[in-house]
Design a protein around this motif. Structure first.
Motif, PDB file in Angstrom:
ATOM      1  N   GLU A  24       0.803  -1.135  -0.047  1.00  9.24           N
ATOM      2  CA  GLU A  24       0.016   0.030   0.021  1.00  9.24           C
ATOM      3  C   GLU A  24       0.866   1.409  -0.239  1.00  9.24           C
ATOM      4  OE1 GLU A  24      -3.262   0.673   2.849  1.00  9.24           O
ATOM      5  OE2 GLU A  24      -2.767   2.596   2.651  1.00  9.24           O
ATOM      6  N   VAL A  28       0.601   3.693  -3.114  1.00 10.56           N
ATOM      7  CA  VAL A  28       0.307   5.205  -2.680  1.00 10.56           C
ATOM      8  C   VAL A  28       1.297   6.231  -3.118  1.00 10.56           C
ATOM      9  CG1 VAL A  28      -0.328   6.769  -0.651  1.00 10.56           C
ATOM     10  CG2 VAL A  28      -1.523   4.543  -0.947  1.00 10.56           C
ATOM     11  N   TYR A  95      -7.134  12.527   4.532  1.00  8.33           N
ATOM     12  CA  TYR A  95      -6.984  11.419   4.069  1.00  8.33           C
ATOM     13  C   TYR A  95      -5.161  11.524   3.456  1.00  8.33           C
ATOM     14  CZ  TYR A  95      -5.689   7.777   0.627  1.00  8.33           C
ATOM     15  OH  TYR A  95      -5.201   7.120  -0.010  1.00  8.33           O
ATOM     16  N   TYR A  96      -5.084  12.561   2.797  1.00  5.21           N
ATOM     17  CA  TYR A  96      -3.623  12.601   2.219  1.00  5.21           C
ATOM     18  C   TYR A  96      -2.743  12.631   3.208  1.00  5.21           C
ATOM     19  CZ  TYR A  96      -5.576  13.238  -2.584  1.00  5.21           C
ATOM     20  OH  TYR A  96      -6.219  12.940  -3.787  1.00  5.21           O
ATOM     21  N   ALA A  99      -1.906   9.114   3.932  1.00  4.15           N
ATOM     22  CA  ALA A  99      -1.229   8.452   2.764  1.00  4.15           C
ATOM     23  C   ALA A  99       0.269   8.959   2.560  1.00  4.15           C
ATOM     24  CB  ALA A  99      -2.063   8.864   1.276  1.00  4.15           C
ATOM     25  N   TYR A 100       0.721  10.255   2.903  1.00  3.62           N
ATOM     26  CA  TYR A 100       1.987  10.687   2.723  1.00  3.62           C
ATOM     27  C   TYR A 100       2.698  10.473   3.997  1.00  3.62           C
ATOM     28  CZ  TYR A 100       0.970  15.447   4.059  1.00  3.62           C
ATOM     29  OH  TYR A 100       0.399  16.619   4.707  1.00  3.62           O
ATOM     30  N   ARG A 224     -11.400   8.542   0.776  1.00  8.52           N
ATOM     31  CA  ARG A 224     -10.367   8.065   0.144  1.00  8.52           C
ATOM     32  C   ARG A 224     -10.731   7.907  -1.305  1.00  8.52           C
ATOM     33  NH1 ARG A 224      -7.114   2.872   2.057  1.00  8.52           N
ATOM     34  NH2 ARG A 224      -9.085   2.003   2.451  1.00  8.52           N
ATOM     35  N   TRP A 228      -8.882   9.826  -4.539  1.00 10.57           N
ATOM     36  CA  TRP A 228      -8.021   9.144  -5.731  1.00 10.57           C
ATOM     37  C   TRP A 228      -8.570   9.513  -6.962  1.00 10.57           C
ATOM     38  CZ3 TRP A 228      -3.363   8.303  -6.093  1.00 10.57           C
ATOM     39  CH2 TRP A 228      -2.481   8.033  -4.895  1.00 10.57           C
TER      40      TRP A 228
END
Lengths: 259, 247
Positions: A24, A28, A95-96, A99-100, A224, A228
């Motif tokens: 993942e 991502v 959310y980001y 992710a990062y 999410r 995306w």
């Protein structure tokens, strides 16, 4: 029977997980990197961002609304005046951040996988304290929704030809719709409409705000997905406008004859 | 009868993994197999458990590296022949084998702000509308298994942060108090003082592992962060306060 084995994990990357936990963050991280490189090249360095009319029958969403004062030098891309807003909105998005932080900061790379940093201060210190600016960017993002819908609706009209439809019109409309879903699913907006209230029942206005909160919660549960899909479609739409404007591909549309 | 290949942590902090083979029956969960291991090969194996129904939160452990309730993991989830690694919750001090000392969580519970209910109505009752308490119902599902606390990297990988961080389980409790329709305790105190909300970087591992499916990050932690944004960082509220002279 009994055999001795290794001790509890204590080093970076140590884990007893047996699944592909690294997949993942890898996907991502790669996806975000591809988008950042593409949008930089396209928005800042690229040409052919509008097609057909003065303001573009199809105007790339990276350039919507078109702000191009004459005093700016030719090398200055109008996208620079626009992109700070969506970049800020997405960078501070809850959310980001997940992710990062996982993909790039490895903090942690995955659940129950040891992270590399020797110490950790969270979001209370610079520069991460700037994540609190998400509310500011949320207000700006709300302004962009009607602007993008205006661009989408405009793409169904060609001066001298009237109403029609082309593949670009469809892409710009889907782009506006997905960005709308991403924005109304925003945690900050969801909180702003009623999340800060504790007694919804007190007045009719509060009950209305609670209803809005419920609706936004439906979008928020899939934040999410919207993050995306809206990211991918804005890149695809921009690429398509570039390809049409540079005459690499021909836009199938009703103005040129039957599709 | 299928055979489970178990790799179980034995001892305390300086212990080791020990491998066992245990026959099990169809339909068993991991805790059943651990009990059979205890009954047939290792009577001194320490494992904490109580209800075997996923409601007491006692049998939390790490199964193949993932924090789980042993009683809720069916053996069918693991292909026969695959080694199943069982470890204690690694964030907390190990007492022995699969049992940890989770007393730090009790300290956090004691530090939670109290609920200060508004005065009762004239008939002596306090009334709440259903619409006002729906949101908090989710938080009351917590069984205090401390799996979310265990997986949180803020303290799992950085135990030095335990001094100033309440952890996801107690952010759920803070949210429950902060959103209570009858509470009169100050909101600013609830969101701002000493609980370490800033340490959370929204990586959502707590939500991913919660056996009760509580949306810890989306419905508790982020709303608490947003309440703080309301107080200190919202540009419209800042302007409104300047204009009205409030706050």
């Amino acid at each position: 029977m009994a055999q001795a084995s290794t001790a509890l994990e204590r080093r970076y990357g140590d884990t007893q997980r047996t699944d592909r936990w690294w997949l993942e963050p890898l996907l991502v991280g790669s996806g975000l990197l591809i988008f950042v490189v593409y949008s930089t090249v396209s928005g800042v360095l690229g040409e052919y961002w509008a097609f057909e009319t003065e303001h573009g029958l199809y105007l790339s969403p990276f350039f919507e609304p078109l702000i191009h004062p004459e005093f700016l030098p030719d090398w200055f891309s109008p996208a620079i005046l626009i992109l700070w807003a969506p970049i800020g909105f997405r960078t501070t998005c809850y959310y980001y951040r997940r992710a990062y932080y996982r993909a790039y900061f490895l903090s942690p790379p995955a659940c129950a996988v040891r992270e590399p940093a020797g110490s950790y201060s969270g979001e209370g210190v610079f520069p991460f304290v700037l994540q609190n600016a998400h509310r500011w960017f949320m207000y700006v993002a709300l302004l962009f929704i009607p602007i993008l819908w205006n661009g989408a609706i405009r793409s169904f009209w060609l001066d001298g030809e009237g109403i029609g439809i082309g593949l670009g019109s469809v892409l710009l409309t889907v782009n506006a719709a997905l960005l709308t879903m991403y924005t109304i699913g925003c945690h900050s907006l969801r909180h702003w409409v009623a999340g800060g209230l504790n007694q919804f029942s007190r007045t009719p206005l509060r009950r209305l705000r609670r209803r809005l909160w419920e609706i936004f919660t439906i979008a928020n549960e899939h934040h999410r997905l919207w993050a995306w899909t809206s990211l991918i479609i804005v890149g695809v739409t921009d690429l398509y406008v570039h390809l049409v404007a540079s005459e690499v591909v021909t836009d199938p549309n009703t103005w040129s004859g039957p599709i | 009868m299928p055979t489970a290949h178990l790799r179980v942590w034995r001892g305390t902090d300086d212990g080791e993994y020990v491998e066992y083979e245990v026959e099990y029956d169809e339909g068993m969960v991991v805790l059943d197999v651990v009990h059979r291991l205890q009954a047939t090969q290792t009577p001194d194996l320490a494992v904490r458990w109580n209800c075997k129904a996923g409601k007491c939160g006692s049998c939390s452990a790490e199964i193949n590296g993932k924090p789980r309730l042993q009683c809720m993991q069916r053996m069918e989830l693991y292909p026969e022949g695959e080694t199943i690694t069982l470890a204690p919750l690694k964030t907390f001090p190990i007492i022995r084998d699969l049992v940890t000392n989770v007393a730090w969580n009790y300290d956090q519970a004691r530090a939670m702000p109290e609920l200060r209910l508004r005065p009762a109505d004239a008939d002596g009752n306090r009334r709440m509308a259903q619409i006002d308490i729906d949101r908090g119902q989710e938080f009351h599902k917590c069984i205090e298994c401390y799996i979310c606390q265990d997986v949180c990297h803020v303290i799992r990988d950085h135990p030095e942060n335990m001094a100033g961080f309440a952890g996801p389980r107690f952010f759920v409790q803070l949210a429950s108090i902060a959103m209570h329709p009858l509470d009169t305790n100050t909101r600013r105190a609830t969101v701002d003082h000493g609980f370490g909300l800033d340490y959370c970087n929204i990586t959502k591992c707590c939500t991913d592992v919660c056996p009760e499916g509580i949306h810890i990050t989306d419905n508790a932690i982020i709303p608490l962060k947003e309440r703080r944004v309301d107080e200190f960082h919202d540009p419209l509220r800042i302007i409104a306060r300047k204009l009205t002279g409030r706050g």
